[in-house]
Design a protein around this motif. Structure first.
Motif, PDB file in Angstrom:
ATOM      1  N   ASP A   1       0.866  -1.182   0.000  1.00  0.00           N
ATOM      2  CA  ASP A   1       0.000   0.000   0.000  1.00  0.00           C
ATOM      3  C   ASP A   1       0.905   1.235   0.000  1.00  0.00           C
ATOM      4  O   ASP A   1       1.439   1.618   1.044  1.00  0.00           O
ATOM      5  N   VAL A   2       1.105   1.817  -1.188  1.00  0.00           N
ATOM      6  CA  VAL A   2       2.032   2.943  -1.327  1.00  0.00           C
ATOM      7  C   VAL A   2       1.278   4.264  -1.177  1.00  0.00           C
ATOM      8  O   VAL A   2       0.294   4.506  -1.870  1.00  0.00           O
ATOM      9  N   HIS A   3       1.751   5.108  -0.273  1.00  0.00           N
ATOM     10  CA  HIS A   3       1.131   6.415  -0.059  1.00  0.00           C
ATOM     11  C   HIS A   3       1.484   7.346  -1.218  1.00  0.00           C
ATOM     12  O   HIS A   3       2.488   7.151  -1.907  1.00  0.00           O
ATOM     13  N   GLU A   4       0.649   8.351  -1.408  1.00  0.00           N
ATOM     14  CA  GLU A   4       0.837   9.279  -2.531  1.00  0.00           C
ATOM     15  C   GLU A   4       2.221   9.910  -2.533  1.00  0.00           C
ATOM     16  O   GLU A   4       2.868  10.032  -3.578  1.00  0.00           O
ATOM     17  N   ASP A   5       2.715  10.300  -1.357  1.00  0.00           N
ATOM     18  CA  ASP A   5       4.016  10.968  -1.288  1.00  0.00           C
ATOM     19  C   ASP A   5       5.192   9.993  -1.429  1.00  0.00           C
ATOM     20  O   ASP A   5       6.363  10.405  -1.434  1.00  0.00           O
ATOM     21  N   GLU A   6       4.883   8.691  -1.533  1.00  0.00           N
ATOM     22  CA  GLU A   6       5.943   7.688  -1.682  1.00  0.00           C
ATOM     23  C   GLU A   6       6.049   7.145  -3.109  1.00  0.00           C
ATOM     24  O   GLU A   6       6.964   6.374  -3.417  1.00  0.00           O
ATOM     25  N   ARG A   7       5.103   7.515  -3.950  1.00  0.00           N
ATOM     26  CA  ARG A   7       5.018   6.883  -5.266  1.00  0.00           C
ATOM     27  C   ARG A   7       6.297   7.051  -6.094  1.00  0.00           C
ATOM     28  O   ARG A   7       6.766   6.109  -6.734  1.00  0.00           O
ATOM     29  N   LYS A   8       6.847   8.256  -6.090  1.00  0.00           N
ATOM     30  CA  LYS A   8       8.062   8.493  -6.872  1.00  0.00           C
ATOM     31  C   LYS A   8       9.222   7.640  -6.348  1.00  0.00           C
ATOM     32  O   LYS A   8       9.941   6.993  -7.120  1.00  0.00           O
ATOM     33  N   ALA A   9       9.376   7.612  -5.023  1.00  0.00           N
ATOM     34  CA  ALA A   9      10.455   6.827  -4.412  1.00  0.00           C
ATOM     35  C   ALA A   9      10.255   5.335  -4.687  1.00  0.00           C
ATOM     36  O   ALA A   9      11.221   4.605  -4.935  1.00  0.00           O
ATOM     37  N   PHE A  10       9.001   4.899  -4.672  1.00  0.00           N
ATOM     38  CA  PHE A  10       8.698   3.481  -4.932  1.00  0.00           C
ATOM     39  C   PHE A  10       9.083   3.105  -6.357  1.00  0.00           C
ATOM     40  O   PHE A  10       9.683   2.054  -6.591  1.00  0.00           O
ATOM     41  N   ARG A  11       8.749   3.981  -7.322  1.00  0.00           N
ATOM     42  CA  ARG A  11       9.120   3.719  -8.711  1.00  0.00           C
ATOM     43  C   ARG A  11      10.639   3.662  -8.873  1.00  0.00           C
ATOM     44  O   ARG A  11      11.161   2.855  -9.637  1.00  0.00           O
ATOM     45  N   MET A  12      11.343   4.524  -8.149  1.00  0.00           N
ATOM     46  CA  MET A  12      12.799   4.592  -8.247  1.00  0.00           C
ATOM     47  C   MET A  12      13.473   3.308  -7.747  1.00  0.00           C
ATOM     48  O   MET A  12      14.609   3.012  -8.099  1.00  0.00           O
ATOM     49  N   LEU A  13      12.773   2.527  -6.923  1.00  0.00           N
ATOM     50  CA  LEU A  13      13.338   1.274  -6.424  1.00  0.00           C
ATOM     51  C   LEU A  13      13.430   0.220  -7.521  1.00  0.00           C
ATOM     52  O   LEU A  13      14.185  -0.737  -7.401  1.00  0.00           O
ATOM     53  N   GLN A  14      12.639   0.387  -8.596  1.00  0.00           N
ATOM     54  CA  GLN A  14      12.657  -0.511  -9.753  1.00  0.00           C
ATOM     55  C   GLN A  14      12.518  -1.984  -9.360  1.00  0.00           C
ATOM     56  O   GLN A  14      13.298  -2.838  -9.776  1.00  0.00           O
ATOM     57  N   LEU A  15      11.529  -2.267  -8.553  1.00  0.00           N
ATOM     58  CA  LEU A  15      11.336  -3.633  -8.072  1.00  0.00           C
ATOM     59  C   LEU A  15      10.654  -4.500  -9.126  1.00  0.00           C
ATOM     60  O   LEU A  15       9.656  -4.104  -9.732  1.00  0.00           O
ATOM     61  N   LEU A  16      11.197  -5.689  -9.321  1.00  0.00           N
ATOM     62  CA  LEU A  16      10.666  -6.601 -10.340  1.00  0.00           C
ATOM     63  C   LEU A  16       9.277  -7.101  -9.971  1.00  0.00           C
ATOM     64  O   LEU A  16       8.403  -7.229 -10.819  1.00  0.00           O
ATOM     65  N   SER A  17       9.069  -7.389  -8.693  1.00  0.00           N
ATOM     66  CA  SER A  17       7.772  -7.928  -8.274  1.00  0.00           C
ATOM     67  C   SER A  17       6.712  -6.847  -8.106  1.00  0.00           C
ATOM     68  O   SER A  17       5.575  -7.130  -7.713  1.00  0.00           O
ATOM     69  N   ALA A  18       7.093  -5.590  -8.413  1.00  0.00           N
ATOM     70  CA  ALA A  18       6.115  -4.499  -8.395  1.00  0.00           C
ATOM     71  C   ALA A  18       5.419  -4.355  -9.751  1.00  0.00           C
ATOM     72  O   ALA A  18       4.421  -3.639  -9.874  1.00  0.00           O
ATOM     73  N   LYS A  19       5.940  -5.031 -10.779  1.00  0.00           N
ATOM     74  CA  LYS A  19       5.354  -4.921 -12.124  1.00  0.00           C
ATOM     75  C   LYS A  19       3.936  -5.501 -12.137  1.00  0.00           C
ATOM     76  O   LYS A  19       3.695  -6.569 -11.583  1.00  0.00           O
ATOM     77  N   PRO A  20       2.990  -4.817 -12.790  1.00  0.00           N
ATOM     78  CA  PRO A  20       1.657  -5.399 -12.958  1.00  0.00           C
ATOM     79  C   PRO A  20       1.758  -6.683 -13.768  1.00  0.00           C
ATOM     80  O   PRO A  20       2.579  -6.789 -14.684  1.00  0.00           O
ATOM     81  N   VAL A  21       0.936  -7.678 -13.420  1.00  0.00           N
ATOM     82  CA  VAL A  21       1.015  -8.982 -14.073  1.00  0.00           C
ATOM     83  C   VAL A  21      -0.293  -9.356 -14.755  1.00  0.00           C
ATOM     84  O   VAL A  21      -1.376  -9.199 -14.194  1.00  0.00           O
ATOM     85  N   LEU A  22      -0.151  -9.844 -15.990  1.00  0.00           N
ATOM     86  CA  LEU A  22      -1.264 -10.430 -16.724  1.00  0.00           C
ATOM     87  C   LEU A  22      -0.918 -11.891 -16.971  1.00  0.00           C
ATOM     88  O   LEU A  22       0.088 -12.194 -17.614  1.00  0.00           O
TER      89      LEU A  22
END
Length: 366
Positions: A183-204
């Motif tokens: 659950d990423v807060h609005e003020d954390e979104r940029k920092a979360f993207r910068m982490l470039q986590l593989l398991s954060a990718k949306p999955v189909l």
């Protein structure tokens, strides 16, 4: 803006066959042995949208140009990829570059095609790939702790935000859950993207079934659907075998007849795109005139200047207004003139949120 999806999966699940069919190329060699795809193959695919042709027909445009999406066929993954097993390092590097993951799962039996795990179990296969992505993320995040801690001691406020985020991600991953569930807060979104986590990718999840199960799926694809529902992921049933046959048909009428004979209303490509758009929260707007009618892809929630910027950066910089007609009004009233006469053409400003299907004409000054 389109989007790009990495096609991933264990060896011999049909992902390269699916890539070839979807992109109507033979760029990826489909063969009955692991790692037949060594370098990621990329194919651009026109997004099918019946609205585009309807708009073009009314405007009598000389050209009709669809929007595109990109598929990247990535080398097969095996257990231990996060530690470099098989082509693990390359797999992880390639997947880091894509916007979303199309995870192909084998949901068919065929004694002539070997399975790297020795049996058919798509849920287990999905967990194998997910585990490798999470292990890679764990290793990446753990290496960040000490440098971030030192920066926090130096009163670096950005580092403090990132450190808390990293700690929460690690807690989730150690609990066996992918980073996309955080659950990423609005003020954390940029920092979360910068982490470039593989398991954060949306999955189909693309359930590759036999031809006879293409319409309604089978017991294996139902298991995948249940798993996807728990994760909040998307799933589609697709037959790579059928898609390969469709790719050989050059005439639209032939394709339609072939699909009808199988009891299908649309190709697997169309289903993958629809699910992908929903997954990435994308919409389409159109521009139309005598020279061309064209489709454009933008994120849902984008405002008019952002949409203008997709066409050209000057359009966004010098944005004045967007003359806007809703798709239903454009079709129902016979185009721009009819919509204008009926008072259905609107002048929208910088705060207008573009709607799916809008036909836009941008006014700008640079």
């Amino acid at each position: 803006m389109g989007f790009n999806c990495g096609i991933v999966g264990l060896p011999n699940v049909g992902k390269s066959t699916l890539f070839n069919a979807l992109t109507q190329t033979a760029a990826a060699e489909a063969a009955n042995f692991p790692f037949c795809t060594i370098e990621p193959n990329t194919g651009r695919v026109a997004v099918p949208d019946a609205r585009l042709d309807e708009i073009s027909a009314i405007t009598k445009s000389a050209a009709t140009i669809p929007t595109y999406l990109e598929f990247v066929d990535i080398a097969g993954l095996v257990r231990g990829a996060s530690k470099g097993e098989g082509l693990g390092n390359q797999f992880l590097a390639n997947i880091r570059e894509v916007d979303a993951i199309v995870h192909v799962l084998r949901c068919f039996d065929d004694d002539n095609i070997t399975h790297v795990e020795g049996s058919i179990d798509p849920v287990r296969d999905a967990e194998t790939v997910e585990t490798e992505l999470m292990l890679a993320d764990l290793e990446s995040l753990e290496k960040r702790i000490d440098p971030l801690t030192k920066r926090v001691r130096g009163n670096d406020k950005d580092a403090a935000v990132t450190l808390k985020l990293v700690e929460r991600c690690l807690e989730l991953l150690r609990d066996g859950k992918p980073a996309r569930q955080l659950d990423v807060h609005e003020d954390e979104r940029k920092a979360f993207r910068m982490l470039q986590l593989l398991s954060a990718k949306p999955v189909l999840y693309a359930c590759n079934v036999d031809e006879g199960s293409a319409v309604s799926g089978n017991s294996q694809s139902e298991r995948v659907a249940a798993m996807a529902a728990e994760q909040g992921a998307e799933t589609v049933v697709i037959s790579a075998e059928i898609e390969e046959e469709i790719a050989q048909l050059t005439e639209a009428e032939e394709r339609a007849e072939f699909l009808e004979a199988l009891g299908l209303h649309e190709t697997g490509l169309a289903r993958v795109i629809g699910a992908g758009y929903h997954l990435l929260h994308l919409i389409t707007f159109f521009t139309s005139g005598p020279k061309e009618t064209r489709a454009w892809t933008i994120p849902k929630g984008a405002k008019a200047p952002q949409a203008a910027g997709v066409i050209h950066t000057d359009f966004e910089k010098g944005f004045i207004k967007a003359e806007t007609i809703g798709y239903d009004d454009f079709i129902g009233l016979g185009g721009e003139h009819g919509a204008k006469d009926a008072g259905r053409m609107r002048q929208e400003g910088k705060e207008y949120v573009v709607q799916d299907g809008d036909i836009l004409l941008f006014r700008f000054n640079v």
